[in-house]
Motif scaffolding. Structure first.
Motif, PDB file in Angstrom:
ATOM      1  N   LYS A  44       0.807  -1.199   0.000  1.00 56.98           N
ATOM      2  CA  LYS A  44       0.000   0.000   0.000  1.00 56.98           C
ATOM      3  C   LYS A  44       0.856   1.272   0.000  1.00 56.98           C
ATOM      4  N   GLY A  45       2.087   1.150   0.468  1.00 61.36           N
ATOM      5  CA  GLY A  45       2.885   2.341   0.787  1.00 61.36           C
ATOM      6  C   GLY A  45       3.103   3.326  -0.333  1.00 61.36           C
ATOM      7  N   SER A  46       3.040   2.869  -1.612  1.00 59.48           N
ATOM      8  CA  SER A  46       3.388   3.790  -2.702  1.00 59.48           C
ATOM      9  C   SER A  46       2.188   4.506  -3.303  1.00 59.48           C
ATOM     10  N   ILE A 102       6.812   1.104  -9.140  1.00 62.77           N
ATOM     11  CA  ILE A 102       6.875   2.267  -8.241  1.00 62.77           C
ATOM     12  C   ILE A 102       6.753   1.782  -6.803  1.00 62.77           C
ATOM     13  N   ASP A 103       7.721   2.146  -5.957  1.00 54.84           N
ATOM     14  CA  ASP A 103       7.558   1.860  -4.533  1.00 54.84           C
ATOM     15  C   ASP A 103       7.935   3.079  -3.703  1.00 54.84           C
ATOM     16  N   ASP A 104       7.528   3.019  -2.444  1.00 58.25           N
ATOM     17  CA  ASP A 104       7.800   4.143  -1.552  1.00 58.25           C
ATOM     18  C   ASP A 104       9.259   4.149  -1.102  1.00 58.25           C
ATOM     19  N   ILE A 105       9.716   2.999  -0.564  1.00 57.54           N
ATOM     20  CA  ILE A 105      11.060   2.953   0.012  1.00 57.54           C
ATOM     21  C   ILE A 105      11.801   1.714  -0.462  1.00 57.54           C
TER      22      ILE A 105
HETATM   23 MG    MG Z   1       5.656  -0.953   0.796  1.00 59.72          MG
END
Ligand code: MG
Ligand code: IMP
Length: 180
Positions: A44-46, A102-105
């Motif tokens: 979910k993070g991105s 695409i990812d957050d971290i």
């Molecule tokens: Mg994540």
């Protein structure tokens, strides 16, 4: 410092800085030569970063298709255990496609390594990686992103989609929850 849920948040990357960097990333991605691009946002993070980045990609002249891959990395609190499973897969056939994950971290690298291998196993033609934040100090897999928003200090961060126990995703900036 902003106070949210009764806790002070130290801002590392503010909304304006992130917006400016998203524009730069989009232009960088547009100049990379992806063909008939399929972007895949890792949930979910991105989701917040992806929402802004795809609109910046439009501004940079790209017309990507957009998909979502939901994975679970079994984090115990703020520490990753290593095991990754797919909770919800992409619907598209990626064979022969140029894919941008695409990812957050990017931290241990396990999530991105898993997602990239999965797309290559399905015969994607090219798999690029874009992350908002790179924490280079904690890599367990030898993997790097093709496009990085910011190098991030080795701190647990929240906001702009990133959470602690599903909280703080709504913050328009990235920050650190300070100790009481
Ligand atoms: Mg994540
Ligand atoms: P990796 O698999 O260790 O590279 O971890 C990447 C995933 O862990 C990211 O997609 C994030 O969802 C999560 N993560 C890593 N560090 C943080 C953090 O500081 N705050 C919130 N989530 C994090």
């Amino acid at each position: 410092m902003p106070v949210v849920r009764g806790r002070s948040i130290r801002v590392l990357f503010d909304a304006e800085t992130i917006a400016r960097r998203n524009g730069e990333l989009a232009r960088e991605i547009a100049s990379t030569g992806y063909v008939d691009l399929l972007v895949i946002s890792i949930l979910k993070g991105s989701f917040v970063f992806a929402a802004d980045l795809i609109r910046a990609l439009h501004g940079a002249g790209l017309s990507p298709e957009v998909e979502f891959l939901s994975v679970s990395s079994y984090r115990a609190g703020t520490v990753s255990s290593g095991e990754i499973t797919v909770l919800r897969d992409v619907e598209s056939d990626v064979a022969g496609r140029d894919v941008l994950i695409i990812d957050d971290i990017l931290e241990s690298g396990r999530t991105i390594d898993f997602a990239k291998k999965a797309m290559l196993e399905r015969s994607a033609r090219r798999v690029g990686i874009v992350v908002l934040l790179d924490k280079p100090g904690k890599r367990a897999q030898p993997i790097e992103a093709d496009h990085v928003g910011f190098v991030c200090p080795d701190l647990f961060v929240v906001g702009y989609g990133m959470d602690v126990a599903h909280a703080y995703r709504e913050l328009p900036f990235v920050g650190v929850v300070e100790d009481d």
